[in-house]
Scaffold this motif. Sequence first.
Motif, PDB file in Angstrom:
ATOM      1  N   LEU A 235       0.822  -1.206   0.000  1.00  0.00           N
ATOM      2  CA  LEU A 235       0.000   0.000   0.000  1.00  0.00           C
ATOM      3  C   LEU A 235       0.861   1.262   0.000  1.00  0.00           C
ATOM      4  O   LEU A 235       0.524   2.256  -0.653  1.00  0.00           O
ATOM      5  N   PHE A 236       1.978   1.221   0.715  1.00  0.00           N
ATOM      6  CA  PHE A 236       2.867   2.382   0.709  1.00  0.00           C
ATOM      7  C   PHE A 236       3.514   2.549  -0.662  1.00  0.00           C
ATOM      8  O   PHE A 236       3.660   3.667  -1.166  1.00  0.00           O
ATOM      9  N   GLY A 237       3.891   1.443  -1.286  1.00  0.00           N
ATOM     10  CA  GLY A 237       4.429   1.522  -2.639  1.00  0.00           C
ATOM     11  C   GLY A 237       3.424   2.120  -3.603  1.00  0.00           C
ATOM     12  O   GLY A 237       3.764   2.940  -4.459  1.00  0.00           O
ATOM     13  N   SER A 238       2.167   1.720  -3.468  1.00  0.00           N
ATOM     14  CA  SER A 238       1.114   2.268  -4.319  1.00  0.00           C
ATOM     15  C   SER A 238       0.932   3.760  -4.074  1.00  0.00           C
ATOM     16  O   SER A 238       0.647   4.525  -5.002  1.00  0.00           O
ATOM     17  N   LEU A 239       1.118   4.184  -2.820  1.00  0.00           N
ATOM     18  CA  LEU A 239       1.003   5.610  -2.498  1.00  0.00           C
ATOM     19  C   LEU A 239       2.114   6.407  -3.176  1.00  0.00           C
ATOM     20  O   LEU A 239       1.878   7.516  -3.683  1.00  0.00           O
ATOM     21  N   ILE A 240       3.320   5.857  -3.198  1.00  0.00           N
ATOM     22  CA  ILE A 240       4.417   6.513  -3.913  1.00  0.00           C
ATOM     23  C   ILE A 240       4.074   6.629  -5.396  1.00  0.00           C
ATOM     24  O   ILE A 240       4.203   7.700  -6.014  1.00  0.00           O
ATOM     25  N   TYR A 241       3.646   5.524  -5.960  1.00  0.00           N
ATOM     26  CA  TYR A 241       3.290   5.488  -7.382  1.00  0.00           C
ATOM     27  C   TYR A 241       2.191   6.511  -7.690  1.00  0.00           C
ATOM     28  O   TYR A 241       2.276   7.263  -8.679  1.00  0.00           O
ATOM     29  N   HIS A 242       1.170   6.550  -6.856  1.00  0.00           N
ATOM     30  CA  HIS A 242       0.040   7.470  -7.037  1.00  0.00           C
ATOM     31  C   HIS A 242       0.511   8.925  -6.961  1.00  0.00           C
ATOM     32  O   HIS A 242       0.033   9.782  -7.714  1.00  0.00           O
ATOM     33  N   SER A 243       1.451   9.206  -6.066  1.00  0.00           N
ATOM     34  CA  SER A 243       1.910  10.578  -5.842  1.00  0.00           C
ATOM     35  C   SER A 243       2.522  11.197  -7.092  1.00  0.00           C
ATOM     36  O   SER A 243       2.430  12.418  -7.296  1.00  0.00           O
ATOM     37  N   PHE A 244       3.138  10.375  -7.936  1.00  0.00           N
ATOM     38  CA  PHE A 244       3.835  10.923  -9.096  1.00  0.00           C
ATOM     39  C   PHE A 244       3.229  10.507 -10.433  1.00  0.00           C
ATOM     40  O   PHE A 244       3.564  11.092 -11.467  1.00  0.00           O
ATOM     41  N   SER A 245       2.319   9.531 -10.417  1.00  0.00           N
ATOM     42  CA  SER A 245       1.671   9.117 -11.670  1.00  0.00           C
ATOM     43  C   SER A 245       0.215   9.547 -11.729  1.00  0.00           C
ATOM     44  O   SER A 245      -0.385   9.588 -12.802  1.00  0.00           O
ATOM     45  N   GLY A 246      -0.372   9.825 -10.548  1.00  0.00           N
ATOM     46  CA  GLY A 246      -1.771  10.243 -10.494  1.00  0.00           C
ATOM     47  C   GLY A 246      -2.765   9.103 -10.392  1.00  0.00           C
ATOM     48  O   GLY A 246      -3.975   9.333 -10.421  1.00  0.00           O
ATOM     49  N   MET A 247      -2.287   7.867 -10.268  1.00  0.00           N
ATOM     50  CA  MET A 247      -3.214   6.741 -10.143  1.00  0.00           C
ATOM     51  C   MET A 247      -2.600   5.667  -9.245  1.00  0.00           C
ATOM     52  O   MET A 247      -1.378   5.589  -9.102  1.00  0.00           O
ATOM     53  N   CYS A 248      -3.470   4.844  -8.633  1.00  0.00           N
ATOM     54  CA  CYS A 248      -2.946   3.804  -7.750  1.00  0.00           C
ATOM     55  C   CYS A 248      -2.312   2.703  -8.602  1.00  0.00           C
ATOM     56  O   CYS A 248      -2.639   2.535  -9.781  1.00  0.00           O
ATOM     57  N   TYR A 249      -1.414   1.949  -7.979  1.00  0.00           N
ATOM     58  CA  TYR A 249      -0.657   0.960  -8.735  1.00  0.00           C
ATOM     59  C   TYR A 249      -1.560  -0.118  -9.333  1.00  0.00           C
ATOM     60  O   TYR A 249      -1.332  -0.569 -10.465  1.00  0.00           O
ATOM     61  N   ASN A 250      -2.585  -0.529  -8.595  1.00  0.00           N
ATOM     62  CA  ASN A 250      -3.463  -1.579  -9.106  1.00  0.00           C
ATOM     63  C   ASN A 250      -4.162  -1.179 -10.399  1.00  0.00           C
ATOM     64  O   ASN A 250      -4.432  -2.026 -11.256  1.00  0.00           O
ATOM     65  N   ALA A 251      -4.485   0.098 -10.528  1.00  0.00           N
ATOM     66  CA  ALA A 251      -5.143   0.556 -11.751  1.00  0.00           C
ATOM     67  C   ALA A 251      -4.251   0.308 -12.960  1.00  0.00           C
ATOM     68  O   ALA A 251      -4.724  -0.097 -14.035  1.00  0.00           O
ATOM     69  N   SER A 252      -2.950   0.543 -12.791  1.00  0.00           N
ATOM     70  CA  SER A 252      -2.010   0.287 -13.887  1.00  0.00           C
ATOM     71  C   SER A 252      -1.775  -1.205 -14.086  1.00  0.00           C
ATOM     72  O   SER A 252      -1.751  -1.699 -15.220  1.00  0.00           O
ATOM     73  N   LEU A 253      -1.614  -1.940 -12.988  1.00  0.00           N
ATOM     74  CA  LEU A 253      -1.316  -3.369 -13.089  1.00  0.00           C
ATOM     75  C   LEU A 253      -2.454  -4.130 -13.753  1.00  0.00           C
ATOM     76  O   LEU A 253      -2.238  -4.866 -14.733  1.00  0.00           O
ATOM     77  N   TYR A 254      -3.671  -3.955 -13.247  1.00  0.00           N
ATOM     78  CA  TYR A 254      -4.799  -4.710 -13.800  1.00  0.00           C
ATOM     79  C   TYR A 254      -5.283  -4.128 -15.119  1.00  0.00           C
ATOM     80  O   TYR A 254      -5.919  -4.826 -15.916  1.00  0.00           O
TER      81      TYR A 254
END
Length: 356
Positions: A235-254
């Motif tokens: 979840l923290f990794g997803s927060l980092i990803y979201h902070s600079f990409s604008g979306m949560c990691y799962n949205a990109s993965l799935y």
Amino acid sequence: MDDGLIFQQSIIGKTEENGWTIIEYIAKKDNATGGAYSKCYKVEKNGELGFMKVYDLQSYLKDKPASQMAEIQKRMLRHFTYEQDLHRICSDGYFDKVCYAIAAGALEINIIPGVDLVAYYLIFAQADGDMNRKFDSLEISHDWKFRMLHNTAVAMKQLYTGNIYHQDIKPSNILCFPNNEFKVGDLGRSYTSTQECPFSSEPYWGDKRYMAPEISYQAPPVDLNYRAQMTDLYLFGSLIYHSFSGMCYNASLYGALNKAMHPGGSVTYTQALPVMQELHFDLTNQFKEILPFSQDVNERLTACVFYLCNPDYNLRRHPTYQNKEYHHLPNLERLITTFDYLEDKMKHKTLTEKCR
């Protein structure tokens, strides 16, 4: 109109036992996340504003027969007591990066003559907003993001010292306070090994949309502590990803994964894992390409996303941590060190640019 709480209007104007007066109902926004079993109110005491979370019996009763009323009320009280205990641990430990309750109790509400309901509640200091709202208003800078991530990593360590694992770290639960201070809020789905967790047997402990793949495919680690630790890191990794990409990691993965392999279908976690690993490698490379910082900063951020969001939870640890026996604290300390460094570096860059 959001009128899910059947005593929504009758509770306004009441003063609870600690002196907080309930002044306004806060309707949930259409795009808001969380709060499935609670309603929110603005409260005031001696000119100070606060935020009240009320456990909502009507939400607990949804799609349940009236014959289960007594059992449902017990379940709601159990959830309230459990969360109250977690907040007490945070308060006693002075966890300054966690938004813990400053008051708690119960209100007896008369709905109609002869019918009373008990409303259990928690009261918190009033925040300026959360990460989601700040993103929507574009009131953020890179300095803001790095400080937020640093504070969140510190909060995770503080919670860990109290044997608490948050399980629902996401933008709406990162609260913003004056002077660019950030705190992690909402312990309602947190897990602790120090007492019986009321939802430890449930497949999902936090928001399904943000869950780590092993949880979504219902193949979590058997050890509950390890499961909780691996979830928080993801979840923290997803927060980092979201902070600079604008979306949560799962949205990109799935979004990149063939729909036939999505969780909930016939494909197992073990079968999907090799494909997700390949996608994960591609997504982190793409993430690095959109970062606007120096090579050093870009590589550090990318490395964090790469190991924290690894679909294989057994690989979800800092690369320099090679001990066979996993221990959570060294990984959290490395995260804090990384974002302490990145925050300071970004501050120095900003000051240098202002002085030019």
